[in-house]
Design an enzyme around this catalytic site. Structure first.
Site, PDB file in Angstrom:
ATOM      1  N   HIS A  43       0.840  -1.260  -0.003  1.00 30.10           N
ATOM      2  CA  HIS A  43       0.021  -0.021   0.036  1.00 30.10           C
ATOM      3  C   HIS A  43       1.030   1.373   0.142  1.00 30.10           C
ATOM      4  O   HIS A  43       1.028   1.885   0.943  1.00 30.10           O
ATOM      5  CB  HIS A  43      -0.913  -0.086   1.237  1.00 30.10           C
ATOM      6  CG  HIS A  43      -1.882   1.026   1.379  1.00 30.10           C
ATOM      7  ND1 HIS A  43      -3.379   0.673   1.606  1.00 30.10           N
ATOM      8  CD2 HIS A  43      -1.890   2.299   0.870  1.00 30.10           C
ATOM      9  CE1 HIS A  43      -3.962   1.804   1.488  1.00 30.10           C
ATOM     10  NE2 HIS A  43      -3.093   2.749   1.219  1.00 30.10           N
ATOM     11  N   GLU A  70      -2.455  -1.630  -3.218  1.00 26.21           N
ATOM     12  CA  GLU A  70      -3.766  -1.189  -2.925  1.00 26.21           C
ATOM     13  C   GLU A  70      -3.353   0.356  -2.737  1.00 26.21           C
ATOM     14  O   GLU A  70      -2.265   0.906  -2.450  1.00 26.21           O
ATOM     15  CB  GLU A  70      -4.417  -1.645  -1.727  1.00 26.21           C
ATOM     16  CG  GLU A  70      -3.266  -1.777  -0.530  1.00 26.21           C
ATOM     17  CD  GLU A  70      -4.233  -2.181   0.541  1.00 26.21           C
ATOM     18  OE1 GLU A  70      -4.757  -3.444   0.341  1.00 26.21           O
ATOM     19  OE2 GLU A  70      -3.695  -1.937   1.721  1.00 26.21           O
ATOM     20  N   HIS A 192      -8.767  -5.615   6.866  1.00 28.62           N
ATOM     21  CA  HIS A 192      -8.393  -4.494   7.789  1.00 28.62           C
ATOM     22  C   HIS A 192      -8.799  -5.069   9.185  1.00 28.62           C
ATOM     23  O   HIS A 192     -10.138  -5.600   9.470  1.00 28.62           O
ATOM     24  CB  HIS A 192      -9.511  -3.437   7.622  1.00 28.62           C
ATOM     25  CG  HIS A 192      -8.351  -2.119   7.861  1.00 28.62           C
ATOM     26  ND1 HIS A 192      -8.204  -1.658   9.160  1.00 28.62           N
ATOM     27  CD2 HIS A 192      -7.857  -1.267   7.184  1.00 28.62           C
ATOM     28  CE1 HIS A 192      -7.653  -0.897   9.103  1.00 28.62           C
ATOM     29  NE2 HIS A 192      -7.236  -0.271   7.833  1.00 28.62           N
TER      30      HIS A 192
HETATM   31  N1  PXP Z   1      -6.957  -3.667   3.121  1.00 26.06           N
HETATM   32  C1  PXP Z   1      -7.004  -2.212   2.742  1.00 26.06           C
HETATM   33  C2  PXP Z   1      -7.602  -1.383   1.675  1.00 26.06           C
HETATM   34  C3  PXP Z   1      -6.047  -1.753   3.732  1.00 26.06           C
HETATM   35  O1  PXP Z   1      -5.691  -0.232   3.499  1.00 26.06           O
HETATM   36  C4  PXP Z   1      -5.313  -2.177   4.753  1.00 26.06           C
HETATM   37  C5  PXP Z   1      -4.344  -1.698   5.345  1.00 26.06           C
HETATM   38  O2  PXP Z   1      -3.366  -1.134   4.699  1.00 26.06           O
HETATM   39  C6  PXP Z   1      -5.555  -3.731   4.797  1.00 26.06           C
HETATM   40  C7  PXP Z   1      -6.364  -4.359   4.009  1.00 26.06           C
HETATM   41  C8  PXP Z   1      -4.920  -4.494   5.863  1.00 26.06           C
HETATM   42  O3  PXP Z   1      -5.288  -4.241   7.072  1.00 26.06           O
HETATM   43  P1  PXP Z   1      -4.583  -4.704   8.403  1.00 26.06           P
HETATM   44  O4  PXP Z   1      -3.064  -4.080   8.373  1.00 26.06           O
HETATM   45  O5  PXP Z   1      -5.178  -4.080   9.549  1.00 26.06           O
HETATM   46  O6  PXP Z   1      -4.376  -6.091   8.423  1.00 26.06           O
END
Ligand code: PXP
Length: 240
Positions: A43, A70, A192
Site C-alpha cells: 500500500h 492498494e 482490515h
Molecule cells: N485492506 C486495505 C484496503 C487496507 O488499507 C489495509 C491496511 O493497509 C488492509 C487491507 C490490511 O489491514 P491490516 O493491516 O489491519 O491487516
C-alpha cells in the site's frame, strides 16, 4: 479456497525507522510466498512512510503468486505506478491525504462516474480491479455497476464487534453484503483488522471469499511465532 495475501507495509515501516535495508522488504516478499502466502500486498502512500514506490518496482519481478497494490487512486502518482508495474490486482481505496490507515469504503453511488472512469483505465491495461467497500448492500449494488471485478469488504467494524464477543452481530452485515456481491457476480475480498482470532469465524460464514489481505496483526504475531509459523496459522484459519 480463500487466498491469503500478506500486506508487507509494516516490514517497510520497521526498515524506514532506522534507514538502511534491515529488514529487507524484497526478501520478505520472497519469503512470505515460500512460507505459503498466496499473494503479496503493498500500500504505497504519497509520503512513502511505509512501502516506497521503488520497493513496489523491485518486488514485482520476484512475485510468483499474486501481487496486489492498494492505494488512493486520486493520486496520479499512484495510477502511474500501477500502470507501470502492472500487478495482478489493484485495490482502490478512498484515502484522504495524510490518512493514518484506510478507514472507510467508497460511496459507490456518489462516486459512480469517477469509479467507472478510473476502473476502466486499469482494466484496459489488463489489471484486475477491486474496490474497498463498507458492508452495506446499497454500496455493493453501486459497486456492481462501476465495472469493478471485485469488492474488498472493509472489516474494521467486524473486528471491533467480534472482540467484544458480539460474533453474530459482527458477521451479519458482512454476510448480507457478501451474498449481494455473489448474486451480482462480483468477486469478493476482505481486509482490515483481521487476525488469528477473528479470521476463522469470518471465513466460515463467508466461504466463497476469494481473498483476504492481512498486514498489521500478522506481522505482530510473527514477532512471537515467526513468519513461517504465523502464515501457516492464518492459512489454517481459512480452511473450510
Ligand atoms: N485492506 C486495505 C484496503 C487496507 O488499507 C489495509 C491496511 O493497509 C488492509 C487491507 C490490511 O489491514 P491490516 O493491516 O489491519 O491487516
Amino acid at each position: 479456497m480463500t487466498k491469503l495475501s500478506v500486506n508487507i507495509n509494516k516490514i517497510a515501516t520497521l526498515r524506514n525507522s532506522r534507514g538502511g535495508n534491515n529488514p529487507d522488504v524484497k526478501k520478505t516478499a520472497m519469503d512470505v510466498q515460500i512460507f505459503g502466502a498466496d499473494g503479496v500486498t503493498v500500500h504505497p502512500r504519497p509520503d512513502e512512510r511505509h512501502i516506497r514506490y521503488a520497493d513496489v518496482r523491485a518486488i514485482k519481478p520476484i512475485i510468483t503468486t499474486e501481487f496486489n497494490i492498494e492505494g488512493n487512486c486520486r493520486e496520479q502518482k499512484f495510477i502511474d505506478l500501477v500502470l507501470e508495474v502492472k500487478p495482478h490486482q489493484v485495490t482502490l481505496v478512498p484515502d484522504a491525504e495524510g490518512q493514518l490507515t484506510s478507514d472507510h469504503g467508497w460511496n459507490t453511488i456518489e462516486h459512480q462516474q469517477y469509479l467507472k472512469d478510473t476502473i476502466a483505465v486499469f482494466k484496459n491495461a489488463g489489471i484486475r480491479v477491486s474496490i474497498f467497500v463498507d458492508p452495506v448492500v446499497e454500496m455493493v449494488e453501486g459497486a456492481a455497476t462501476t465495472g469493478t471485478d471485485r469488492i474488498e469488504l472493509y472489516t474494521e467494524e467486524y473486528a471491533r464487534k467480534f472482540a467484544t464477543g458480539q460474533k453474530e452481530e459482527a458477521i451479519a452485515p458482512y454476510m448480507a453484503a457478501a451474498e449481494k456481491a455473489r448474486e451480482l457476480g462480483l468477486g469478493l475480498n476482505a481486509g482490515h483488522d483481521l487476525d488469528r482470532h477473528n479470521l476463522s469465524w469470518f471465513s466460515k460464514h463467508i466461504p466463497y471469499l476469494d481473498e483476504v489481505s492481512i498486514g498489521h496483526a500478522l506481522i505482530c504475531d510473527a514477532l512471537y511465532f515467526g513468519l513461517e509459523n504465523t502464515i501457516q496459522m492464518y492459512k489454517r484459519c481459512l480452511l473450510p
